[in-house]
Design a protein around this motif. Structure first.
Motif, short mmCIF file in Angstrom:
data_model
loop_
_atom_site.label_atom_id
_atom_site.label_comp_id
_atom_site.label_asym_id
_atom_site.label_seq_id
_atom_site.Cartn_x
_atom_site.Cartn_y
_atom_site.Cartn_z
N THR A 86 0.84 -1.20 0.00
CA THR A 86 0.00 0.00 0.00
C THR A 86 0.87 1.25 0.00
OG1 THR A 86 -0.13 0.08 2.40
CG2 THR A 86 -1.83 -1.18 1.26
N GLY A 87 0.34 2.31 -0.58
CA GLY A 87 1.04 3.60 -0.61
C GLY A 87 0.03 4.73 -0.70
N PHE A 88 0.49 5.94 -0.43
CA PHE A 88 -0.38 7.10 -0.46
C PHE A 88 -0.30 7.77 -1.83
CE2 PHE A 88 0.50 6.50 4.01
CZ PHE A 88 -0.75 6.65 4.57
N ARG A 89 -1.44 8.03 -2.40
CA ARG A 89 -1.51 8.67 -3.71
C ARG A 89 -1.23 10.17 -3.57
NH1 ARG A 89 -6.98 9.25 -7.37
NH2 ARG A 89 -6.04 10.38 -9.12
N ASN A 90 -0.32 10.68 -4.40
CA ASN A 90 0.00 12.10 -4.40
C ASN A 90 -1.11 12.85 -5.13
OD1 ASN A 90 1.07 14.69 -4.69
ND2 ASN A 90 3.15 13.93 -4.96
N ARG A 91 -1.96 13.54 -4.36
CA ARG A 91 -3.10 14.26 -4.92
C ARG A 91 -2.81 15.73 -5.16
NH1 ARG A 91 -7.00 15.04 -1.75
NH2 ARG A 91 -8.62 15.17 -3.34
N LEU A 92 -1.61 16.18 -4.81
CA LEU A 92 -1.28 17.59 -4.98
C LEU A 92 -1.08 17.89 -6.46
CD1 LEU A 92 -0.74 20.06 -3.11
CD2 LEU A 92 1.69 19.59 -3.41
N PRO A 93 -1.79 18.87 -7.02
CA PRO A 93 -1.67 19.16 -8.46
C PRO A 93 -0.38 19.89 -8.82
CG PRO A 93 -3.17 20.72 -7.42
CD PRO A 93 -2.81 19.71 -6.37
N SER A 105 7.16 19.42 -8.28
CA SER A 105 8.45 19.99 -8.67
C SER A 105 9.45 18.87 -8.86
CB SER A 105 8.96 20.97 -7.59
OG SER A 105 8.07 22.04 -7.42
N ASP A 106 10.35 19.06 -9.84
CA ASP A 106 11.37 18.04 -10.09
C ASP A 106 12.71 18.49 -9.49
OD1 ASP A 106 12.46 19.90 -11.83
OD2 ASP A 106 11.74 18.91 -13.63
N VAL A 107 13.73 17.67 -9.69
CA VAL A 107 15.03 17.92 -9.08
C VAL A 107 15.69 19.18 -9.64
CG1 VAL A 107 16.31 16.51 -10.73
CG2 VAL A 107 17.21 16.80 -8.41
N ARG A 108 15.28 19.63 -10.83
CA ARG A 108 15.86 20.84 -11.43
C ARG A 108 15.22 22.11 -10.89
NH1 ARG A 108 14.31 20.08 -17.34
NH2 ARG A 108 12.36 19.65 -16.23
N GLY A 109 14.18 21.97 -10.07
CA GLY A 109 13.48 23.14 -9.57
C GLY A 109 12.36 23.62 -10.47
N VAL A 110 11.99 22.84 -11.48
CA VAL A 110 10.89 23.19 -12.38
C VAL A 110 9.58 22.72 -11.76
CG1 VAL A 110 9.89 22.86 -14.68
CG2 VAL A 110 12.37 23.05 -14.41
N THR A 111 8.59 23.61 -11.71
CA THR A 111 7.28 23.31 -11.13
C THR A 111 6.27 23.09 -12.25
OG1 THR A 111 7.75 24.65 -9.18
CG2 THR A 111 5.44 24.17 -9.65
N LEU A 112 5.48 22.03 -12.12
CA LEU A 112 4.43 21.72 -13.09
C LEU A 112 3.10 21.72 -12.36
CD1 LEU A 112 4.37 20.99 -16.15
CD2 LEU A 112 4.07 18.62 -15.45
N TRP A 113 2.14 22.53 -12.86
CA TRP A 113 0.85 22.72 -12.20
C TRP A 113 -0.26 22.24 -13.13
CZ3 TRP A 113 0.05 27.34 -8.48
CH2 TRP A 113 -1.15 27.20 -7.80
N ASP A 114 -1.03 21.25 -12.68
CA ASP A 114 -2.15 20.71 -13.44
C ASP A 114 -3.29 21.73 -13.47
OD1 ASP A 114 -4.19 19.27 -14.60
OD2 ASP A 114 -4.16 17.62 -13.17
#
Length: 676
Positions: A40-47, A50-59
């Motif tokens: 079991t694991g927790f689903r990441n629901r945050l839209p 951010s990746d390791v390069r510091g780039v943020t992606l917003w759904d």
């Protein structure tokens, strides 16, 4: 929570490891009995991710869950809630990333520049969030493929998957309505169409007054995207955007009536290629155009200040086996702010011709794995900028170390970057009074040395994520505009004499705590920023804070799902007040008001604080459709946030130097949407 069985995977792995021994023994000697295993694991629901390069992606599909402004879910407004991006007040346009001016950041639609992105005096942007799949934000140089900007990049990304059936949504708010429609044509072609229009004057005419003068304002947006999947390797995407604003305003400081019309038009053809070996290529041909006509009518005179910029360009890049190589070329046609006038007295001509320049860059990145989790990425970007009277050639290196073991990551970056376009003007209040200009023989390109460290770690079974960013930029060849609208009247206008030249530096850090799973999701962030400037004028020669600087800023964003129908959203902003230049004394001379100012940007407005709340109720309709209603309250506490200071004159001849606050203390809104 997500559950899955690993029984068959374990059997295959065990048999593979034991195949040698099994071949030498009798089959009857081996018997296995395994029970089902559930992980079991927790689903990441945050839209927001951010990746390791510091780039943020917003759904973009999550926008409607947060508080809206007069029924609009605006991407740029929400982007200011992210760490490292400063909050603007309600009458300022643009975006400030890690202390950089708005002109230092590139705003794009799938990589194509858009040079003016604000509606309603900067209150929200030209982007219709329902037309796009996601928003990408890079707060600095990611690699050699990063554009020629000394700040960051905000990119609105289209969806590229062909929909299975007709779908879309319609939203009706208090000042505007919008709709998006996705139409598949067979299995290989689709069209996405979005429209948005305002009717602000119809419902809010009584509220839209300034100094007893009626304010009239309207805007529209149109997005059209046509996609065709040629085969499994090739995708063509044709994209169009058009948007325009029209406004009539009263400016009491100069006793002037202002009329403005400004807008953007953009067209692009994208070709995406991906083969079975993992090679990805993209080529784009585009044209983008921004222009405005700003006019003022004062006593005994009137004049127009047209300006604009048009780019014709092409870009292409290829990614394969750690390499990323490509080129970008753009022909800039720029019309700096000019003067067309009519007056009862003689005025000097200030008509400025269009300028033409060619900006071309070649770049190459290579990422090499040093260990299983540690990579190094180096790049070089070479640019040739050709202007009529001068040629600039530059080489910009970048170097990044990246460590990522899926639980925690860290990266360190150094980059040098040049920028060849400038934006300036006598006001950034959301009106189109700023204009673009290019580097020339007299104006050297801007450049900056950038140092940054980014890191994050997941905690408590990946339910929480903590991120830390540190940044430093040393800026060179900066310009500032020291003139005002009265320069066109009082003396012969020379654009170069109105420009100041200097340097600056930005430094600070941001800390962010994300809650990624559960019914309550969101983040809490704190940003510390210093943006200092110094110019070749007596009042500005010493280091002083930039006009957009907010040393301290605290943001909180939360969305809470209550059952299947209700969602509660909220945002909180607390930020230092921005700097301004105080008036030390005021006096009358021949019936003219004379003001004596103190040290430049030596005072600050009161701290800015705002609480926004929203409640969403949704219900299912027929054939998988969905209905919803959003109730939002902007500035719930009705706080009078100071926006700027100005000289206010009364009918009886008295005057006072006082702060200006937003036209309404709190903005309630209700909107209805329908998804199908």
């Amino acid at each position: 929570m997500r559950k899955f069985s690993l029984t068959y995977i374990l059997i295959i792995l065990f048999c593979a490891l034991s195949s040698s021994a099994y071949s030498q023994e009798d089959e009857s000697a081996w018997t296995f009995s395994l029970d089902s295993i559930t992980v079991t694991g927790f689903r990441n629901r945050l839209p927001v991710k951010s990746d390791v390069r510091g780039v943020t992606l917003w759904d973009m599909s999550s926008m409607n869950l947060l508080p809206q402004i007069l029924g609009n879910a605006d991407p740029m407004h929400y982007a200011q809630m992210l760490p490292g991006i400063q909050t603007n007040n309600e009458y300022r346009s643009g975006i400030n990333i890690e202390g950089c001016d708005n002109q230092h950041n590139l705003i794009t639609i799938d990589g194509v520049p858009i040079y003016n992105v604000n509606h309603l005096l900067g209150f929200f942007s030209t982007f219709n969030s329902t037309h796009f799949q996601s928003m990408s934000i890079a707060k600095g140089v990611v690699g050699a493929d990063s554009p020629n900007r000394i700040g960051g990049q905000m990119d609105m990304l289209h969806m590229t998957d062909i929909p299975d059936s007709i779908n879309g949504n319609v939203s009706v708010g208090l000042i505007s309505s919008q709709g998006t429609l996705h139409l598949p044509f067979g299995k290989k072609t689709f069209v996405s169409l979005s429209l948005r229009g305002s009717y602000l004057n119809l419902l809010y005419s009584r509220w839209m007054k300034a100094d007893e003068q009626q304010v009239k304002y309207s805007f529209y947006d149109v997005n059209v995207t046509l996609g065709h999947q040629v085969d499994k390797h090739n995708l063509l995407l044709f994209d169009l955007y058009s948007g325009s604003d029209t406004g009539i305003f009263s400016e009491s400081h100069y006793l002037a009536d202002m009329k403005a019309r400004w807008g953007n038009n953009m067209g692009a053809l994208h070709w995406f290629y991906k083969n079975d070996d993992g090679m990805v290529a993209r080529t784009t041909a585009f044209v983008t155009d921004y222009r405005n006509i700003f006019s003022l009518e004062m006593q005994n005179m009137s004049f127009r200040l047209p300006s604009g910029i048009t780019d014709f360009g092409m870009k292409s890049d290829l990614m394969w086996k750690g390499w990323n190589v490509g080129f970008v070329t753009s022909l800039h046609q720029i019309r700096p702010q000019s003067l067309n006038h009519h007056a009862d007295f003689k005025m000097a001509d200030a008509n400025i011709d269009k300028t033409h320049s060619l900006e071309s860059s070649l770049f190459a990145n290579y990422e090499y794995p040093l260990t299983e989790h540690l990579n190094i990425m180096g790049g070089i970007r070479g640019t040739c900028f050709v202007e009529v009277n001068h040629v600039y050639t530059t080489l910009d290196p970048s170097l990044r170390f990246l460590f990522d073991n899926s639980t925690w990551n860290v990266s360190a970056t150094y980059a040098l970057r040049h920028q060849y376009l400038f934006q300036t003007g006598f006001s950034d209040s959301g009106l189109p009074t700023e204009f673009w200009m290019s580097s020339s023989k007299d104006i050297k390109p801007q450049y900056a040395h950038e140092f940054s460290v980014n890191g994050s770690i997941y905690l408590f079974g990946r339910r929480y994520r903590v991120g830390l960013d540190l940044f430093y930029r040393r800026l060179y060849n900066q310009i500032a505009y020291k003139g005002s609208v009265l320069d066109y009247v009082n003396r012969e206008y020379d654009m170069n004499s109105a420009l100041l030249h200097g340097n600056g530096e930005n430094y600070g850090f941001s800390l962010m705590l994300n809650k990624c799973a559960g019914a309550l999701t969101g983040w809490l962030s704190y940003t510390y920023t210093h943006a200092r400037r110094s110019f070749d004028e007596e009042r500005r020669r010493d280091s002083y804070p930039a006009s957009h600087e907010r040393p301290h800023e605290l943001n909180a964003v939360a969305a809470y799902a209550v059952g299947k129908h209700w969602t509660i959203g909220g945002t909180i902003v607390y930020a230092s007040g921005t700097p301004f230049t105080p008036a030390q004394s005021l006096y009358l001379l021949n019936n003219n008001i004379i003001m004596k100012y103190g040290k430049y940007n030596s005072a600050r407005l009161q701290p800015y604080m705002r609480l926004d709340l929203s409640v969403n109720y949704k219900w299912k309709g027929k054939k998988k459709s969905e209905h919803g209603i959003n109730f939002s309250l902007y500035n719930t506490t009705s706080r009078d946030n100071e926006l700027f200071y100005y000289l206010r004159t009364q009918k009886d001849g008295s005057f006072a130097y006082r702060p200006v606050t937003f036209i309404l203390n709190a903005l309630p809104s209700i909107s209805y949407y329908y998804k199908f």
